[in-house]
Design an enzyme around this catalytic site. Structure first.
Site, PDB file in Angstrom:
ATOM      1  N   ASN A   1      42.221  33.070  52.599  1.00 22.40           N
ATOM      2  CA  ASN A   1      41.336  32.465  51.608  1.00 22.40           C
ATOM      3  C   ASN A   1      40.206  33.396  51.181  1.00 22.40           C
ATOM      4  O   ASN A   1      39.221  32.942  50.592  1.00 22.40           O
ATOM      5  CB  ASN A   1      40.746  31.160  52.169  1.00 22.40           C
ATOM      6  CG  ASN A   1      41.781  30.072  52.282  1.00 22.40           C
ATOM      7  OD1 ASN A   1      42.507  29.800  51.338  1.00 22.40           O
ATOM      8  ND2 ASN A   1      41.868  29.455  53.447  1.00 22.40           N
TER       9      ASN A   1
ATOM     10  N   ARG B   1      44.840  32.214  59.686  1.00 23.91           N
ATOM     11  CA  ARG B   1      45.330  31.952  58.329  1.00 23.91           C
ATOM     12  C   ARG B   1      44.184  31.767  57.332  1.00 23.91           C
ATOM     13  O   ARG B   1      44.371  31.991  56.134  1.00 23.91           O
ATOM     14  CB  ARG B   1      46.253  30.726  58.330  1.00 23.91           C
ATOM     15  CG  ARG B   1      46.898  30.499  56.963  1.00 23.91           C
ATOM     16  CD  ARG B   1      48.075  29.568  56.989  1.00 23.91           C
ATOM     17  NE  ARG B   1      48.627  29.414  55.654  1.00 23.91           N
ATOM     18  CZ  ARG B   1      49.754  28.820  55.359  1.00 23.91           C
ATOM     19  NH1 ARG B   1      50.510  28.313  56.324  1.00 23.91           N
ATOM     20  NH2 ARG B   1      50.188  28.731  54.128  1.00 23.91           N
TER      21      ARG B   1
ATOM     22  N   LYS C   1      52.201  25.705  52.274  1.00 26.71           N
ATOM     23  CA  LYS C   1      51.107  24.886  51.756  1.00 26.71           C
ATOM     24  C   LYS C   1      51.557  24.247  50.448  1.00 26.71           C
ATOM     25  O   LYS C   1      51.965  24.936  49.516  1.00 26.71           O
ATOM     26  CB  LYS C   1      49.865  25.736  51.497  1.00 26.71           C
ATOM     27  CG  LYS C   1      49.007  25.996  52.721  1.00 26.71           C
ATOM     28  CD  LYS C   1      47.706  26.669  52.295  1.00 26.71           C
ATOM     29  CE  LYS C   1      46.777  26.876  53.466  1.00 26.71           C
ATOM     30  NZ  LYS C   1      45.514  27.525  53.045  1.00 26.71           N
TER      31      LYS C   1
ATOM     32  N   HIS D   1      38.455  32.783  47.920  1.00 21.06           N
ATOM     33  CA  HIS D   1      38.817  31.457  47.431  1.00 21.06           C
ATOM     34  C   HIS D   1      37.680  30.441  47.474  1.00 21.06           C
ATOM     35  O   HIS D   1      37.697  29.462  46.731  1.00 21.06           O
ATOM     36  CB  HIS D   1      40.021  30.916  48.213  1.00 21.06           C
ATOM     37  CG  HIS D   1      41.314  31.567  47.849  1.00 21.06           C
ATOM     38  ND1 HIS D   1      41.537  32.919  47.995  1.00 21.06           N
ATOM     39  CD2 HIS D   1      42.476  31.052  47.342  1.00 21.06           C
ATOM     40  CE1 HIS D   1      42.770  33.201  47.596  1.00 21.06           C
ATOM     41  NE2 HIS D   1      43.350  32.097  47.199  1.00 21.06           N
TER      42      HIS D   1
ATOM     43  N   GLU E   1      46.518  26.837  59.668  1.00 22.53           N
ATOM     44  CA  GLU E   1      45.165  27.314  59.373  1.00 22.53           C
ATOM     45  C   GLU E   1      44.123  26.821  60.370  1.00 22.53           C
ATOM     46  O   GLU E   1      43.097  26.265  60.006  1.00 22.53           O
ATOM     47  CB  GLU E   1      44.750  26.937  57.942  1.00 22.53           C
ATOM     48  CG  GLU E   1      43.627  27.806  57.404  1.00 22.53           C
ATOM     49  CD  GLU E   1      43.379  27.597  55.921  1.00 22.53           C
ATOM     50  OE1 GLU E   1      42.265  27.198  55.583  1.00 22.53           O
ATOM     51  OE2 GLU E   1      44.301  27.817  55.118  1.00 22.53           O
TER      52      GLU E   1
ATOM     53  N   GLU F   1      45.823  38.106  43.731  1.00 20.56           N
ATOM     54  CA  GLU F   1      46.297  37.752  45.073  1.00 20.56           C
ATOM     55  C   GLU F   1      46.898  38.951  45.792  1.00 20.56           C
ATOM     56  O   GLU F   1      46.839  39.041  47.018  1.00 20.56           O
ATOM     57  CB  GLU F   1      47.329  36.620  44.990  1.00 20.56           C
ATOM     58  CG  GLU F   1      46.760  35.264  44.578  1.00 20.56           C
ATOM     59  CD  GLU F   1      46.039  34.544  45.711  1.00 20.56           C
ATOM     60  OE1 GLU F   1      45.865  35.131  46.794  1.00 20.56           O
ATOM     61  OE2 GLU F   1      45.628  33.386  45.505  1.00 20.56           O
TER      62      GLU F   1
ATOM     63  N   HIS G   1      43.849  30.987  38.242  1.00 20.26           N
ATOM     64  CA  HIS G   1      43.542  31.024  39.670  1.00 20.26           C
ATOM     65  C   HIS G   1      43.340  32.454  40.177  1.00 20.26           C
ATOM     66  O   HIS G   1      42.360  32.757  40.872  1.00 20.26           O
ATOM     67  CB  HIS G   1      44.660  30.344  40.468  1.00 20.26           C
ATOM     68  CG  HIS G   1      44.478  30.438  41.944  1.00 20.26           C
ATOM     69  ND1 HIS G   1      43.462  29.764  42.610  1.00 20.26           N
ATOM     70  CD2 HIS G   1      45.142  31.140  42.888  1.00 20.26           C
ATOM     71  CE1 HIS G   1      43.535  30.047  43.906  1.00 20.26           C
ATOM     72  NE2 HIS G   1      44.538  30.873  44.094  1.00 20.26           N
TER      73      HIS G   1
ATOM     74  N   HIS H   1      37.510  28.514  44.086  1.00 20.18           N
ATOM     75  CA  HIS H   1      37.783  27.087  43.922  1.00 20.18           C
ATOM     76  C   HIS H   1      36.618  26.367  43.242  1.00 20.18           C
ATOM     77  O   HIS H   1      36.829  25.443  42.450  1.00 20.18           O
ATOM     78  CB  HIS H   1      38.100  26.457  45.280  1.00 20.18           C
ATOM     79  CG  HIS H   1      39.433  26.863  45.822  1.00 20.18           C
ATOM     80  ND1 HIS H   1      39.828  26.586  47.112  1.00 20.18           N
ATOM     81  CD2 HIS H   1      40.474  27.527  45.259  1.00 20.18           C
ATOM     82  CE1 HIS H   1      41.042  27.058  47.313  1.00 20.18           C
ATOM     83  NE2 HIS H   1      41.452  27.638  46.195  1.00 20.18           N
TER      84      HIS H   1
ATOM     85  N   ARG I   1      60.102  10.947  53.561  1.00 21.08           N
ATOM     86  CA  ARG I   1      59.394  11.567  54.687  1.00 21.08           C
ATOM     87  C   ARG I   1      59.785  13.032  54.917  1.00 21.08           C
ATOM     88  O   ARG I   1      59.652  13.546  56.012  1.00 21.08           O
ATOM     89  CB  ARG I   1      59.566  10.751  55.976  1.00 21.08           C
ATOM     90  CG  ARG I   1      58.987   9.346  55.883  1.00 21.08           C
ATOM     91  CD  ARG I   1      58.968   8.664  57.233  1.00 21.08           C
ATOM     92  NE  ARG I   1      58.351   7.354  57.129  1.00 21.08           N
ATOM     93  CZ  ARG I   1      59.008   6.216  56.900  1.00 21.08           C
ATOM     94  NH1 ARG I   1      60.322   6.263  56.748  1.00 21.08           N
ATOM     95  NH2 ARG I   1      58.381   5.083  56.818  1.00 21.08           N
TER      96      ARG I   1
ATOM     97  N   LYS J   1      51.606  38.055  54.558  1.00 19.51           N
ATOM     98  CA  LYS J   1      51.431  36.603  54.640  1.00 19.51           C
ATOM     99  C   LYS J   1      52.307  36.014  55.733  1.00 19.51           C
ATOM    100  O   LYS J   1      51.876  35.138  56.492  1.00 19.51           O
ATOM    101  CB  LYS J   1      51.734  35.937  53.298  1.00 19.51           C
ATOM    102  CG  LYS J   1      51.507  34.421  53.368  1.00 19.51           C
ATOM    103  CD  LYS J   1      51.212  33.788  52.054  1.00 19.51           C
ATOM    104  CE  LYS J   1      50.685  32.371  52.263  1.00 19.51           C
ATOM    105  NZ  LYS J   1      50.436  31.683  50.985  1.00 19.51           N
TER     106      LYS J   1
END
Length: 367
Positions: free
Chosen positions: A246, A242, A144, A249, A238, A186, A267, A253, A122, A228
């Site tokens: 993206n 935030r 993330k 993105h 997000e 990026e 990427h 994606h 956990r 960031k």
């Protein structure tokens, strides 16, 4: 010279150490976090051959023992099979909740290793040691973690902040030109979304960065991480700001899914194409002048980056199929796809008010 950026989250603050030679201090930094003196390292086979010995020597010098699991390199490793393999190995290592798991590698290892740490017992602590430009400026910071699904990228995961990030900019010298440029996708994103002055600096200094200028690389990584960190501190999970991270993105994606998360499209290459398309879409919707996307494209072209769908080798699905893939993006809310568009360089915003036909038009022209 080493820079330190603190991600100041209540109760979970951590430092990002940036600079040449940071890896040599990894043992002392990790030992200071406490826990058992045995460290479990997740890495990939390529990175292990380049940097694992140096990391283990640094750990040993600080009185820490270690074992490592090296996974196959590449985006396709972010799957259930390799996640299960990693978690079972960590359990074999008898990792306890107070121990440290180290993710040594690029974005794939950082995402998968962080997710494994998030779900093991956990939640156990982990340290990011990013070895690529993309990971140093983006995926290692902000918590993330996750893996890909056949439906889309990063659809399975958790927010799990690291305890420390060690970004050794000397390691970037081991990257191929293609991998460095992918990471640059990026970097330039930060200037495009919220810092026009940083974009101007990149326009003047990107060529030196690509050629190996260590000071320019360290400055670019530091500014990217600062931006960031500022956004993550305002919006960790997000819910608002935030989402600006993206930029590019939503297109990226879909293109990654269409290429099967293969080496046909890295990427950061997809991010660069996505940023160019997002600015083109912004201009066509009357949100920014046409000279703005032209300037973005000129910058990408100047340093040899991909900027259009047609730059991707091999066959791709038609525009309507790409639009359908975009509908699986994490940014979909109540069935409505959100885009990050811009009024200008450094002035991005989030919107859902985007006609599908406008998106299809941009996809057709880019292909």
């Amino acid at each position: 010279m080493t820079a330190t950026v603190t991600v100041d989250l209540p109760g979970r603050a951590y430092d990002v150490m940036i600079g040449g030679g940071v890896l040599a201090d990894a043992g002392a930094r990790i030992a200071a976090l406490g826990g058992r003196t045995h460290i479990a390292i997740l890495t990939d086979e390529t990175v292990a051959g380049l940097h694992l010995d140096a990391l283990q020597a640094a750990l040993s010098a600080a009185g820490l023992t270690s074992d490592a699991l090296a996974l196959p390199p590449g985006e396709s490793t972010k799957n259930w099979t390799q996640l299960s393999r990693s978690v079972e190995w960590l359990l074999d290592q008898k990792v306890e909740r107070g121990d440290i798991v180290v993710a040594l590698g690029g974005g794939v290892i950082g995402d998968l290793g962080g997710f494994a740490a998030a779900i093991l017992r956990r939640g156990v602590r982990f340290v990011q040691i990013p070895t690529t430009l993309l990971a140093q400026v983006d995926s290692s910071v902000g918590g993330k973690t996750g893996i890909n699904a056949p439906h889309g990228k990063n659809l399975i995961g958790a927010f799990h902040q690291p305890s420390l990030v060690l970004a050794d900019t000397d390691l970037l010298a081991s990257l191929s030109r293609r991998d460095f440029l992918a990471g640059y996708g990026e970097v330039v994103k930060y200037g495009l979304l919220g810092d026009a002055a940083f974009f101007d600096w990149l326009d003047d200094n990107a060529a030196a960065m690509v050629a190996g200028d260590a000071a320019a690389r360290a400055r670019a990584v530091t500014r990217s991480v600062q931006m960031k960190a500022e956004i993550v501190q305002r919006d960790e999970t997000e819910q608002g700001d935030r989402a600006l991270l993206n930029l590019g993105h939503t297109f990226c994606h879909a293109l990654e899914a269409a290429t099967g998360y293969s080496d046909r499209l890295l990427h950061g290459e997809g991010v660069a194409i996505g940023c160019a398309l997002a600015f083109e879409l912004s201009a066509r919707l009357g949100l920014c002048p046409q000279e703005v996307p032209s300037r973005v494209r000129a910058h990408l072209e100047k340093i040899g980056m991909k900027k259009d769908i047609r730059d991707i080798p091999g066959d791709l699905p038609p525009p309507d199929a790409l639009l359908a893939l975009m509908g699986q993006d994490k940014k979909v809310q109540d069935g409505v796809l959100r885009f990050i568009l811009a009024h200008d360089i450094g002035a991005a915003f989030v919107t859902s008010d985007v006609p599908s036909e406008a998106v299809l038009s941009v996809l057709r022209d880019s292909a």
